[in-house]
Design an enzyme around this catalytic site. Structure first.
Site, PDB file in Angstrom:
ATOM      1  CG  HIS A   2      -2.965  -3.792  -5.266  1.00  0.00           C
ATOM      2  ND1 HIS A   2      -2.390  -4.367  -4.152  1.00  0.00           N
ATOM      3  CD2 HIS A   2      -3.351  -2.549  -4.881  1.00  0.00           C
ATOM      4  CE1 HIS A   2      -2.432  -3.517  -3.146  1.00  0.00           C
ATOM      5  NE2 HIS A   2      -3.008  -2.407  -3.555  1.00  0.00           N
ATOM      6  CG  ASN A  35      -2.400  -2.692   1.631  1.00  0.00           C
ATOM      7  OD1 ASN A  35      -2.548  -3.226   0.535  1.00  0.00           O
ATOM      8  ND2 ASN A  35      -2.394  -1.383   1.781  1.00  0.00           N
ATOM      9  CE1 TYR A  95      -8.586   1.442  -4.057  1.00  0.00           C
ATOM     10  CE2 TYR A  95      -8.844  -0.918  -4.327  1.00  0.00           C
ATOM     11  CZ  TYR A  95      -8.115   0.156  -3.872  1.00  0.00           C
ATOM     12  OH  TYR A  95      -6.916  -0.042  -3.252  1.00  0.00           O
TER      13      TYR A  95
END
EC number: 1.11.1.6
Length: 492
Positions: free
Chosen positions: A60, A133, A343
């Site tokens: 990303h 997404n 993350y």
């Protein structure tokens, strides 16, 4: 087609040489339970993967963002006690970042790739990050495979380029990817802009109401601008003429006052339904058919303000699915469980241990009160306050009330495959999606896929055969037409 003979493989090991017993299934508390911290093979893979690139995001990297508002349009208090969803008309500031997945920071926007759709809600109970997404499913169902999957999308360690052989070798050997690949090579594989695509939370999440009742939910963000996509031919031209097409479109639409918006919906499953539902409701490669759990509108999200500085507010923005608020929590979705760690770890490495206190990331409607001190980017905000708990100097204290409800687990720890439900396999929903398409949509899907698969090396017919076989298992016509198209393109 000829079958390529391979050598007997070596034993896979950890970084310190210990043999790996299972590289397909992460350790869980029983077959359907959450992941275990003791699975150090998983954490070694994820932690190493997060540190492979600096300073851009590993995935990303290429993205655009904007601020806006989320407004509640329906009463959902019977399902969740989240304060920002507590009353009709209530508004919450948001920051949305859309991105491609595989491309680097300087890559083009108009490419065939899933799009990230990450929303930060600045709520009065702290920030809630919903990281999804533009597709409701994903390529894999276990986080142990995520670094492997992304490696196939990135540059090969020898050639320095993305290799078609690697892409379809992995997909052919990972049949659970069949559903997502069908999405990716269909008409929605190249959105015309960030404004003209849907967003999805993709994972299953938990909602808990004031009475303590638990529900499983999936989020849908339906574009109010309408779905618009690019053909492969048009995308190739646009990517060459204007690599910044999607970022430019989003920024200029907001500058013109044409604020993009999405209608927010949820599918809601009572917790008791999960065990006997025909599909594993926590499998990221599956959807919940709308006939089973119809989407319910809950709100509207509008983007109405561009960031003032791309680096400070887009590149340094961080989103983590571990950022929950009271009334919302995780599910046993294995990919979600892995992302809860990965993350935040990526952000601490890439931006810094205090990334959450940068202006774009810190709470806007609440105050962060923790005992975390020092490290890169620390601004001394705590002054002389004590940095331990418990203390008798008036420091912040715990509430004693968990943010979400507990999940019952049973069974022996181990590397369990996910539990199979009545209609679980890797192909049924890919076949359903194919059969929903019009004849024109099918032709474009076959053409897009065949053109990509035909790029596999001439001496690797085994990769081609495995790949086509997966689509044939989804639908016989799908496989037959794809095989004919690939054979024609490869001249065999």
């Amino acid at each position: 087609m000829t079958v390529h003979q391979t050598q007997t493989p070596f034993t896979l090991t950890t970084g310190t040489g210990a043999p790996v017993a299972d590289n397909q299934n992460t350790e869980t508390a029983g077959p359907g339970g959450p992941l275990l911290l003791q699975d150090q093979h998983l954490f070694e893979k994820l932690a190493h993967f997060n540190r492979e690139r600096i300073p851009e995001r590993v995935v990303h990297a290429r993205g655009a963002g904007a601020y806006g508002t989320f407004r509640v349009t329906a009463d959902v208090t019977r399902w969740t006690r989240a304060k920002f969803l507590s009353e009709l008309g209530k508004e919450t500031e948001v920051f949305l970042r859309c991105s491609t997945v595989a491309g680097q920071l300087g890559s083009a926007d108009a490419v065939r790739d899933p799009r990230g759709f990450a929303v930060k809600f600045y709520t009065e109970d702290g920030n809630y990050d919903l990281v999804g997404n533009n597709t409701p499913v994903f390529f894999i169902k276990d986080p142990s495979k995520f670094p492997d999957f992304i490696h196939t999308q990135k540059r090969d360690p020898y050639t320095g380029s993305q290799e078609v052989d690697s892409v379809f070798d992995f997909r052919g050997l990972s049949p659970e990817s069949t559903h997502q690949v069908t999405w990716l090579f269909g008409d929605r594989g190249i959105p015309a802009s960030f404004r003209h695509m849907n967003g999805y939370g993709s994972h299953t999440y938990q909602w808990q109401n004031e009475a303590g009742e638990i529900f499983w939910v999936k989020y849908h963000f339906k574009t109010d601008q309408g779905i618009r996509n690019l053909t492969a031919e048009d995308a190739a031209v646009l990517a060459g003429k204007d690599p910044d097409s999607h970022q430019r479109d989003l920024r200029e639409s907001i500058e013109r006052g044409e604020f993009p918006s999405w209608t927010v919906q949820v599918q809601i499953m009572p917790a008791a339904d999960a065990e006997t539902y025909r599909f594993n409701p926590f499998d990221l490669t599956k959807v919940w058919p709308h006939a089973d759990y119809p989407p319910i509108e809950i709100g509207r999200l509008e983007l109405n303000r561009n960031p003032g500085n791309i680096f400070a507010e887009v590149e340094q923005s961080t989103f983590s699915p571990a950022h929950f608020v009271p009334g919302i929590g995780p599910s046993p979705d294995r990919m979600l469980q892995g992302r809860l760690f990965a993350y935040g770890d990526a952000h601490r490495y890439r931006v810094g241990v205090n990334a959450d206190q940068l202006p774009v990331n810190r709470p806007h409607a609440a105050e962060a009160r923790s005992y975390q001190r020092d490290g890169a980017l620390y601004d001394g905000r705590h002054g002389r306050a004590k940095n331990y708990e418990p203390n008798s100097f008036g420091g912040p204290v715990q509430t004693g009330r968990p943010l979400w409800g507990g999940t019952e687990v049973a069974g022996l720890t181990g590397n369990h495959p996910a539990p199979l439900h009545a209609e679980d396999d890797d192909f049924v929903q890919a076949g359903d999606l194919y059969r929903l398409m019009s004849e024109d949509e099918k032709e474009r899907l076959i053409s897009n896929l065949a053109t990509a698969i035909a790029g596999v090396s001439a001496d690797r017919d085994d990769i081609v055969a495995r790949t086509i076989a997966n689509f044939a298992k989804a639908d016989a016509d799908y496989g037959k037409r794809l095989e004919a198209a690939v054979t024609e393109r490869r001249g065999k």
